[in-house]
Design a protein around this motif. Structure first.
Motif, PDB file in Angstrom:
ATOM      1  N   TRP A  52      -8.387   0.051   8.239  1.00 39.76           N
ATOM      2  CA  TRP A  52      -9.385   1.112   8.036  1.00 39.76           C
ATOM      3  C   TRP A  52      -9.707   1.248   6.548  1.00 39.76           C
ATOM      4  O   TRP A  52     -10.884   1.367   6.162  1.00 39.76           O
ATOM      5  CB  TRP A  52      -8.853   2.416   8.612  1.00 39.76           C
ATOM      6  N   GLU A  53      -8.690   1.213   5.702  1.00 38.85           N
ATOM      7  CA  GLU A  53      -8.925   1.302   4.255  1.00 38.85           C
ATOM      8  C   GLU A  53      -9.776   0.123   3.784  1.00 38.85           C
ATOM      9  O   GLU A  53     -10.685   0.290   2.954  1.00 38.85           O
ATOM     10  CB  GLU A  53      -7.593   1.320   3.494  1.00 38.85           C
ATOM     11  N   ALA A  54      -9.482  -1.063   4.302  1.00 35.28           N
ATOM     12  CA  ALA A  54     -10.261  -2.245   3.902  1.00 35.28           C
ATOM     13  C   ALA A  54     -11.714  -2.114   4.365  1.00 35.28           C
ATOM     14  O   ALA A  54     -12.649  -2.484   3.645  1.00 35.28           O
ATOM     15  CB  ALA A  54      -9.631  -3.503   4.497  1.00 35.28           C
ATOM     16  N   LEU A  55     -11.899  -1.539   5.558  1.00 35.26           N
ATOM     17  CA  LEU A  55     -13.268  -1.348   6.070  1.00 35.26           C
ATOM     18  C   LEU A  55     -14.032  -0.368   5.186  1.00 35.26           C
ATOM     19  O   LEU A  55     -15.192  -0.601   4.826  1.00 35.26           O
ATOM     20  CB  LEU A  55     -13.198  -0.851   7.515  1.00 35.26           C
ATOM     21  N   LEU A  56     -13.364   0.730   4.804  1.00 37.06           N
ATOM     22  CA  LEU A  56     -14.034   1.726   3.947  1.00 37.06           C
ATOM     23  C   LEU A  56     -14.360   1.139   2.576  1.00 37.06           C
ATOM     24  O   LEU A  56     -15.394   1.463   1.976  1.00 37.06           O
ATOM     25  CB  LEU A  56     -13.155   2.966   3.790  1.00 37.06           C
ATOM     26  N   ASP A  57     -13.483   0.260   2.073  1.00 33.08           N
ATOM     27  CA  ASP A  57     -13.752  -0.384   0.777  1.00 33.08           C
ATOM     28  C   ASP A  57     -14.973  -1.296   0.859  1.00 33.08           C
ATOM     29  O   ASP A  57     -15.791  -1.338  -0.060  1.00 33.08           O
ATOM     30  CB  ASP A  57     -12.544  -1.231   0.333  1.00 33.08           C
ATOM     31  N   SER A  58     -15.071  -2.027   1.967  1.00 29.92           N
ATOM     32  CA  SER A  58     -16.169  -2.994   2.079  1.00 29.92           C
ATOM     33  C   SER A  58     -17.479  -2.339   2.513  1.00 29.92           C
ATOM     34  O   SER A  58     -18.552  -2.881   2.284  1.00 29.92           O
ATOM     35  CB  SER A  58     -15.795  -4.113   3.059  1.00 29.92           C
TER      36      SER A  58
END
Ligand code: SF4
Length: 279
Positions: free
Chosen positions: A74-80
Protein backbone atom coordinates in the motif's frame (compact mmCIF):
# COMPACT_ATOMS: atom_id res chain seq x y z
CA UNK A 1 3.71 4.23 -23.88
CA UNK A 2 6.89 5.51 -25.51
CA UNK A 3 6.60 7.07 -28.94
CA UNK A 4 8.92 4.39 -30.34
CA UNK A 5 6.59 1.53 -29.43
CA UNK A 6 3.96 0.54 -32.01
CA UNK A 7 0.34 0.84 -31.03
CA UNK A 8 -1.03 -2.43 -29.71
CA UNK A 9 -4.47 -3.54 -28.60
CA UNK A 10 -4.87 -4.92 -25.08
CA UNK A 11 -7.80 -7.07 -23.94
CA UNK A 12 -9.12 -4.27 -21.72
CA UNK A 13 -9.23 -1.80 -24.59
CA UNK A 14 -10.68 -4.44 -26.91
CA UNK A 15 -13.46 -5.05 -24.39
CA UNK A 16 -14.02 -1.28 -24.18
CA UNK A 17 -14.67 -1.16 -27.92
CA UNK A 18 -17.01 -4.15 -27.76
CA UNK A 19 -18.91 -2.52 -24.88
CA UNK A 20 -19.15 0.91 -26.49
CA UNK A 21 -17.04 2.38 -29.34
CA UNK A 22 -17.54 5.88 -27.92
CA UNK A 23 -16.13 4.78 -24.58
CA UNK A 24 -13.09 3.44 -26.47
CA UNK A 25 -12.64 6.78 -28.24
CA UNK A 26 -12.86 8.89 -25.10
CA UNK A 27 -10.61 6.63 -23.04
CA UNK A 28 -8.08 5.42 -25.60
CA UNK A 29 -8.01 7.78 -28.57
CA UNK A 30 -8.72 11.08 -26.77
CA UNK A 31 -7.16 9.82 -23.54
CA UNK A 32 -9.41 11.95 -21.38
CA UNK A 33 -8.58 11.79 -17.67
CA UNK A 34 -10.75 9.65 -15.44
CA UNK A 35 -10.92 9.75 -11.66
CA UNK A 36 -9.41 6.68 -9.99
CA UNK A 37 -12.03 4.29 -8.66
CA UNK A 38 -11.71 2.73 -5.21
CA UNK A 39 -12.36 -0.71 -6.73
CA UNK A 40 -9.52 -0.28 -9.25
CA UNK A 41 -7.11 0.90 -6.55
CA UNK A 42 -8.08 -2.04 -4.36
CA UNK A 43 -7.49 -4.36 -7.30
CA UNK A 44 -4.04 -2.91 -7.91
CA UNK A 45 -3.17 -3.41 -4.25
CA UNK A 46 -4.35 -7.02 -4.17
CA UNK A 47 -2.43 -7.83 -7.36
CA UNK A 48 0.73 -6.30 -5.89
CA UNK A 49 0.40 -8.40 -2.74
CA UNK A 50 -0.20 -11.63 -4.64
CA UNK A 51 2.76 -10.92 -6.91
CA UNK A 52 5.03 -10.25 -3.92
CA UNK A 53 3.78 -13.38 -2.15
CA UNK A 54 5.75 -15.50 -4.60
CA UNK A 55 8.98 -13.74 -3.64
CA UNK A 56 8.53 -15.35 -0.20
CA UNK A 57 10.09 -18.84 0.12
CA UNK A 58 7.40 -21.36 -0.77
CA UNK A 59 7.18 -22.99 2.67
CA UNK A 60 6.61 -19.57 4.28
CA UNK A 61 3.73 -18.42 2.06
CA UNK A 62 1.14 -18.31 4.82
CA UNK A 63 -1.92 -16.14 5.35
CA UNK A 64 0.04 -14.18 7.94
CA UNK A 65 2.95 -13.65 5.55
CA UNK A 66 0.56 -12.38 2.89
CA UNK A 67 -1.13 -10.04 5.36
CA UNK A 68 2.24 -8.57 6.27
CA UNK A 69 2.74 -7.67 2.62
CA UNK A 70 -0.38 -5.50 2.48
CA UNK A 71 1.02 -2.47 4.30
CA UNK A 72 4.31 -2.14 2.35
CA UNK A 73 2.45 -2.76 -0.92
CA UNK A 74 0.00 0.00 0.00
CA UNK A 75 2.84 2.41 0.83
CA UNK A 76 4.50 1.62 -2.50
CA UNK A 77 1.21 2.22 -4.31
CA UNK A 78 0.75 5.60 -2.60
CA UNK A 79 4.33 6.56 -3.50
CA UNK A 80 3.84 5.69 -7.16
CA UNK A 81 0.34 7.20 -7.38
CA UNK A 82 0.12 10.24 -5.11
CA UNK A 83 -3.27 11.16 -6.60
CA UNK A 84 -4.80 8.26 -4.65
CA UNK A 85 -4.14 10.01 -1.32
CA UNK A 86 -5.60 13.22 -2.75
CA UNK A 87 -8.67 11.63 -4.31
CA UNK A 88 -9.77 9.47 -1.39
CA UNK A 89 -10.45 10.53 2.20
CA UNK A 90 -8.69 8.67 5.01
CA UNK A 91 -11.75 6.53 5.79
CA UNK A 92 -12.06 5.43 2.15
CA UNK A 93 -8.34 4.63 2.03
CA UNK A 94 -8.69 2.56 5.20
CA UNK A 95 -11.64 0.76 3.64
CA UNK A 96 -9.61 -0.04 0.50
CA UNK A 97 -6.85 -1.57 2.61
CA UNK A 98 -9.30 -3.47 4.82
CA UNK A 99 -11.11 -4.98 1.84
CA UNK A 100 -7.79 -5.87 0.21
CA UNK A 101 -6.80 -7.81 3.34
CA UNK A 102 -10.04 -9.81 3.15
CA UNK A 103 -9.50 -10.60 -0.53
CA UNK A 104 -5.92 -11.71 0.06
CA UNK A 105 -7.14 -13.89 2.93
CA UNK A 106 -9.74 -15.46 0.62
CA UNK A 107 -7.05 -16.26 -1.93
CA UNK A 108 -5.80 -18.98 0.42
CA UNK A 109 -9.18 -20.74 0.21
CA UNK A 110 -8.70 -21.11 -3.54
CA UNK A 111 -5.04 -21.96 -4.10
CA UNK A 112 -2.17 -23.25 -2.01
CA UNK A 113 0.77 -20.98 -2.88
CA UNK A 114 3.22 -23.26 -1.07
CA UNK A 115 2.63 -25.78 -3.89
CA UNK A 116 3.07 -23.28 -6.73
CA UNK A 117 6.26 -22.24 -8.49
CA UNK A 118 5.25 -19.64 -11.08
CA UNK A 119 7.40 -19.38 -14.17
CA UNK A 120 6.45 -15.71 -14.52
CA UNK A 121 4.35 -13.05 -12.83
CA UNK A 122 2.95 -9.81 -14.23
CA UNK A 123 4.55 -10.68 -17.54
CA UNK A 124 3.96 -8.39 -20.52
CA UNK A 125 3.72 -10.11 -23.92
CA UNK A 126 3.42 -8.53 -27.34
CA UNK A 127 2.58 -10.11 -30.65
CA UNK A 128 1.57 -9.06 -34.13
CA UNK A 129 -1.19 -11.34 -35.36
CA UNK A 130 -0.99 -11.95 -39.08
CA UNK A 131 1.69 -9.27 -39.31
CA UNK A 132 -0.76 -6.37 -39.11
CA UNK A 133 -2.65 -6.72 -35.84
CA UNK A 134 -0.43 -5.76 -32.89
CA UNK A 135 -1.67 -6.91 -29.50
CA UNK A 136 -0.29 -6.94 -25.99
CA UNK A 137 -1.28 -8.07 -22.53
CA UNK A 138 -0.05 -8.39 -18.98
CA UNK A 139 -0.60 -11.88 -17.53
CA UNK A 140 -0.85 -12.11 -13.74
CA UNK A 141 0.81 -15.51 -13.44
CA UNK A 142 2.19 -18.24 -15.69
CA UNK A 143 2.58 -21.75 -14.28
CA UNK A 144 4.53 -24.38 -16.20
CA UNK A 145 4.13 -28.05 -15.21
CA UNK A 146 6.89 -30.61 -15.33
CA UNK A 147 5.61 -31.87 -18.69
CA UNK A 148 5.73 -28.34 -20.12
CA UNK A 149 1.98 -27.72 -19.91
CA UNK A 150 1.28 -24.00 -19.47
CA UNK A 151 -1.42 -22.56 -17.23
CA UNK A 152 -2.30 -18.86 -17.40
CA UNK A 153 -3.82 -17.37 -14.24
CA UNK A 154 -5.67 -14.11 -13.80
CA UNK A 155 -6.84 -12.72 -10.44
CA UNK A 156 -10.15 -10.90 -10.28
CA UNK A 157 -11.09 -8.95 -7.19
CA UNK A 158 -14.77 -8.96 -8.09
CA UNK A 159 -17.29 -11.78 -8.08
CA UNK A 160 -17.57 -14.39 -10.82
CA UNK A 161 -20.07 -13.10 -13.38
CA UNK A 162 -23.26 -14.90 -14.19
CA UNK A 163 -22.90 -16.92 -17.41
CA UNK A 164 -24.54 -14.26 -19.59
CA UNK A 165 -21.98 -11.68 -18.43
CA UNK A 166 -18.83 -13.82 -18.50
CA UNK A 167 -17.88 -13.15 -22.12
CA UNK A 168 -15.39 -10.34 -21.50
CA UNK A 169 -13.34 -12.31 -18.95
CA UNK A 170 -13.34 -15.39 -21.18
CA UNK A 171 -12.26 -13.25 -24.13
CA UNK A 172 -9.47 -11.73 -22.03
CA UNK A 173 -8.08 -15.19 -21.25
CA UNK A 174 -8.25 -16.29 -24.88
CA UNK A 175 -6.47 -13.07 -25.76
CA UNK A 176 -3.64 -13.99 -23.37
CA UNK A 177 -3.54 -17.50 -24.81
CA UNK A 178 -3.19 -16.00 -28.29
CA UNK A 179 -0.21 -13.98 -27.09
CA UNK A 180 1.44 -17.08 -25.65
CA UNK A 181 0.78 -19.10 -28.81
CA UNK A 182 2.24 -16.37 -30.99
CA UNK A 183 5.28 -15.69 -28.81
CA UNK A 184 6.07 -19.22 -27.56
CA UNK A 185 4.46 -21.36 -30.26
CA UNK A 186 2.50 -23.32 -27.63
CA UNK A 187 -1.22 -23.48 -26.87
CA UNK A 188 -1.70 -23.05 -23.09
CA UNK A 189 -3.38 -26.11 -21.66
CA UNK A 190 -5.35 -24.23 -19.02
CA UNK A 191 -6.80 -20.74 -18.52
CA UNK A 192 -7.71 -20.05 -14.90
CA UNK A 193 -9.71 -17.12 -13.54
CA UNK A 194 -9.48 -16.71 -9.76
CA UNK A 195 -12.43 -14.67 -8.46
CA UNK A 196 -11.52 -13.42 -5.02
CA UNK A 197 -14.79 -11.51 -4.58
CA UNK A 198 -16.81 -14.69 -4.05
CA UNK A 199 -14.15 -17.38 -3.91
CA UNK A 200 -14.75 -19.06 -7.25
CA UNK A 201 -12.41 -20.45 -9.88
CA UNK A 202 -13.35 -20.71 -13.55
CA UNK A 203 -11.16 -22.75 -15.86
CA UNK A 204 -11.07 -23.48 -19.55
CA UNK A 205 -8.80 -25.61 -21.73
CA UNK A 206 -8.59 -23.95 -25.15
CA UNK A 207 -7.99 -25.84 -28.37
CA UNK A 208 -6.08 -24.54 -31.38
CA UNK A 209 -9.46 -24.08 -33.05
CA UNK A 210 -10.65 -21.94 -30.12
CA UNK A 211 -7.61 -19.72 -30.52
CA UNK A 212 -8.06 -19.52 -34.29
CA UNK A 213 -11.58 -18.24 -33.64
CA UNK A 214 -10.28 -15.78 -31.02
CA UNK A 215 -7.65 -14.54 -33.44
CA UNK A 216 -10.27 -13.95 -36.14
CA UNK A 217 -12.34 -12.03 -33.59
CA UNK A 218 -9.41 -9.84 -32.54
CA UNK A 219 -8.49 -9.11 -36.16
CA UNK A 220 -12.11 -8.21 -37.01
CA UNK A 221 -12.19 -5.97 -33.94
CA UNK A 222 -8.98 -4.24 -35.00
CA UNK A 223 -10.50 -3.69 -38.47
CA UNK A 224 -13.60 -2.14 -36.87
CA UNK A 225 -11.45 0.11 -34.68
CA UNK A 226 -9.44 1.30 -37.66
CA UNK A 227 -12.63 1.91 -39.65
CA UNK A 228 -14.05 3.96 -36.78
CA UNK A 229 -10.82 5.93 -36.42
CA UNK A 230 -10.66 6.59 -40.16
CA UNK A 231 -14.27 7.73 -40.39
CA UNK A 232 -14.25 9.50 -37.03
CA UNK A 233 -17.48 7.70 -36.11
CA UNK A 234 -17.33 5.97 -32.72
CA UNK A 235 -20.94 5.10 -32.02
CA UNK A 236 -22.42 5.18 -28.55
CA UNK A 237 -23.85 1.93 -27.21
CA UNK A 238 -26.02 2.24 -24.11
CA UNK A 239 -26.13 -0.65 -21.71
CA UNK A 240 -26.37 -1.29 -17.99
CA UNK A 241 -22.59 -0.79 -17.92
CA UNK A 242 -23.16 2.93 -18.58
CA UNK A 243 -23.75 3.22 -14.82
CA UNK A 244 -20.01 2.66 -14.34
CA UNK A 245 -18.84 4.91 -17.20
CA UNK A 246 -17.03 8.02 -15.98
CA UNK A 247 -17.81 9.78 -19.27
CA UNK A 248 -21.58 9.64 -18.77
CA UNK A 249 -21.91 13.42 -18.05
CA UNK A 250 -20.49 14.26 -21.51
CA UNK A 251 -22.17 11.37 -23.35
CA UNK A 252 -24.89 12.38 -25.86
CA UNK A 253 -26.85 9.29 -24.87
CA UNK A 254 -27.34 11.03 -21.51
CA UNK A 255 -27.83 14.56 -22.86
CA UNK A 256 -24.16 15.54 -22.70
CA UNK A 257 -21.90 17.24 -25.24
CA UNK A 258 -18.73 15.58 -26.45
CA UNK A 259 -15.41 17.41 -26.68
CA UNK A 260 -13.82 17.65 -30.13
CA UNK A 261 -11.65 14.69 -30.98
CA UNK A 262 -8.00 15.12 -31.95
CA UNK A 263 -7.80 13.96 -35.60
CA UNK A 264 -4.10 13.22 -35.25
CA UNK A 265 -4.79 10.81 -32.39
CA UNK A 266 -7.40 8.98 -34.46
CA UNK A 267 -5.03 8.88 -37.45
CA UNK A 268 -2.42 7.16 -35.34
CA UNK A 269 -4.89 4.33 -34.73
CA UNK A 270 -5.95 3.67 -38.30
CA UNK A 271 -2.51 4.20 -39.77
CA UNK A 272 -0.99 1.96 -37.11
CA UNK A 273 1.60 4.63 -36.42
CA UNK A 274 3.80 4.73 -33.33
CA UNK A 275 2.18 6.80 -30.65
CA UNK A 276 0.22 6.71 -27.43
CA UNK A 277 -3.20 6.09 -28.93
CA UNK A 278 -3.86 2.44 -27.97
CA UNK A 279 -2.56 0.95 -24.78
S1 SF4 B 1 -22.22 6.42 -20.94
FE1 SF4 B 1 -22.60 4.48 -22.01
S2 SF4 B 1 -23.04 5.07 -24.14
FE2 SF4 B 1 -22.03 6.82 -23.15
S3 SF4 B 1 -19.83 6.59 -23.58
FE3 SF4 B 1 -20.21 5.63 -21.60
S4 SF4 B 1 -20.56 3.46 -22.08
FE4 SF4 B 1 -20.84 4.62 -24.00
Amino acid sequence: MSASVPVALSPSRANDFVQCPLLFRLRTVDRLPEPPSAAAVRGTLVHAVLESLFDVPSSERSRGAADELVEPSWEALLDSRPEVAVEFEADVRADIVGQARLLVERYFDLEDPTMLHPAAREVTLRANLGGDYPIKGVIDRVDVAGDGAIRLVDYKTGKAPRPQYGASAAFQMRFYALLVRDVKGVVPSMLRLVYLGDGQIRENSPTSGDLDAAQAKVQALWDDIRDAAQSGVFSQRRSRLCDWCSFQPMCPAFGGTLPDSDPQAAARVWLGMPGPAVS
